[in-house]
Design a protein around this motif. Structure first.
Motif, PDB file in Angstrom:
ATOM      1  N   LEU A  18       1.000  -1.155   0.140  1.00 33.87           N
ATOM      2  CA  LEU A  18      -0.107   0.081   0.043  1.00 33.87           C
ATOM      3  C   LEU A  18       0.972   1.298   0.009  1.00 33.87           C
ATOM      4  O   LEU A  18       0.521   2.110  -0.737  1.00 33.87           O
ATOM      5  CB  LEU A  18      -1.036   0.184   1.361  1.00 33.87           C
ATOM      6  N   GLY A  19       1.981   1.314   0.810  1.00 33.02           N
ATOM      7  CA  GLY A  19       2.883   2.202   0.849  1.00 33.02           C
ATOM      8  C   GLY A  19       3.332   2.582  -0.544  1.00 33.02           C
ATOM      9  O   GLY A  19       3.628   3.669  -0.966  1.00 33.02           O
ATOM     10  N   THR A  36       0.732   4.023  -2.772  1.00 33.36           N
ATOM     11  CA  THR A  36       0.493   5.541  -2.403  1.00 33.36           C
ATOM     12  C   THR A  36       1.559   6.238  -3.127  1.00 33.36           C
ATOM     13  O   THR A  36       1.451   7.423  -3.642  1.00 33.36           O
ATOM     14  CB  THR A  36       0.521   5.742  -1.126  1.00 33.36           C
ATOM     15  N   ILE A  49       5.797   8.576   3.432  1.00 30.93           N
ATOM     16  CA  ILE A  49       5.145   7.177   3.576  1.00 30.93           C
ATOM     17  C   ILE A  49       5.832   6.322   4.196  1.00 30.93           C
ATOM     18  O   ILE A  49       5.432   5.364   4.936  1.00 30.93           O
ATOM     19  CB  ILE A  49       4.944   6.821   2.017  1.00 30.93           C
ATOM     20  N   VAL A  78       1.479   9.563  -5.616  1.00 35.37           N
ATOM     21  CA  VAL A  78       1.898  10.641  -5.476  1.00 35.37           C
ATOM     22  C   VAL A  78       2.871  11.182  -6.526  1.00 35.37           C
ATOM     23  O   VAL A  78       2.815  12.389  -6.766  1.00 35.37           O
ATOM     24  CB  VAL A  78       2.753  10.546  -4.014  1.00 35.37           C
TER      25      VAL A  78
END
Length: 318
Positions: A14-15, A18, A297, A22
């Motif tokens: 998930l990081g 993300t 993150i 971004v």
């Protein structure tokens, strides 16, 4: 594969997702800025032929999606392109400045983390006393004050009036450690005042919430001293929220230093970002934003993993 490993890998995935989203936002937000990058670099007096050649050199004549994929591939390898102003590689232009920012964040964290935990536990023990009320007023004042305002107040009283510390955090490679700590004390103290207040209040809230638990009441009924109730029973079970708030504030120390670095003219990556925006040096802007996002993150991921490791209910959700 165990449940813990599966949870950690899920958070890591998930990081990365993300960070990918971004990176897309960062690249195309710069693309949507008004004006032509080539004309901004060459100036208004540049001829159309010169502008066209500059656009070709910068790759602006290629589709935006292709340029994003090239930029992302280079960023994964640590290559963020070349500065439009100086012509040097972006990684070299911001490398030393990022190290300076990490040093400032570490300096502030070494002071803020132990102080905030000790104060949080102390005000939880002395709840509803005069000390607790004064600490709450001071922390709310610190949290409510913008960083640049706190910085100017510290400069006024600790640099201008008393001349205890330098107002400008100028650094050089031949400085000793004591001189380095002295010159960077005011920007570090500004960050400490902001993050200590937040971490202290969260630590206090976590401890007070646990003090209402049945096993804490049982320990008190057995005659356990108040300090032992906190240290032996409450604090170990409060580590999960405390670790989360510490990790989030460490992320702020690195990503939220822009205003502090500008106030004290500190040669960090935040100051580099402001200078690059003023000069429209977009490769440096994109690199700084991506580094900030990756750092935030990563520390959020560390907070999630720390919470999982310290909380059995998260390790075994069933």
């Amino acid at each position: 594969m165990g449940d813990l490993t599966r949870l950690v890998l899920k958070r890591l995935g998930l990081g990365l997702l993300t960070l990918l989203v971004v990176s897309i936002l960062i690249f195309f937000a710069v693309e949507l800025l008004p004006g032509d990058i080539a004309e901004a670099v060459l100036g208004q007096s540049a001829t159309p032929e010169t502008v066209a050649e500059m656009r070709r050199q910068l790759g602006l004549d290629q589709p935006a999606v292709w340029r994003y994929l090239q930029w992302l591939g280079g960023a994964v390898q640590g290559d963020f392109g070349v500065s439009l102003v100086s012509g040097e590689p972006v990684s070299e232009a911001i490398g030393d400045r990022f190290v300076n920012t990490l040093f400032l964040a570490a300096y502030a964290a070494v002071i803020a983390v132990p102080i905030s935990i000790i104060l949080g536990v102390t005000v939880a023990l002395l709840r509803n006393t005069l000390f607790d009320r004064v600490a709450n007023v001071l922390t709310l004042t610190s949290i409510s004050s913008p960083e640049f305002f706190l910085g100017y107040i510290l400069i006024l009283f600790l640099a201008v009036k008393t001349n205890m510390f330098p107002a400008i955090a100028s650094l050089s490679s031949d400085m000793s450690l004591s001189e380095l700590l002295n010159r960077t004390f005011l920007p570090a103290l500004t960050l400490v005042l902001v993050v200590t207040a937040h971490m202290m209040r969260m630590t206090r809230a976590a401890i007070i919430n646990l003090l209402a638990s049945p096993y804490i009441e049982m320990a008190r009924l057995k005659g356990t001293p108040p300090w032992k109730v906190i240290v032996k029973h409450a604090l170990p079970n409060a580590w999960a929220p405390i670790i989360n708030v510490i990790a989030l504030n460490l992320a702020y120390l690195i990503t939220g230093v822009v205003l502090v670095e500008v106030v004290f003219v500190y040669p960090g990556i935040g100051q580099a970002l402001v200078d690059a925006v003023a000069k429209r040096d977009f490769p440096i802007v994109q690199a700084c934003c991506l580094i900030f996002a990756a750092t935030f993150i990563l520390l959020n991921l560390a907070a999630d993993v720390g919470a999982i490791l310290t909380n059995p209910r998260l390790r075994h959700p069933k």
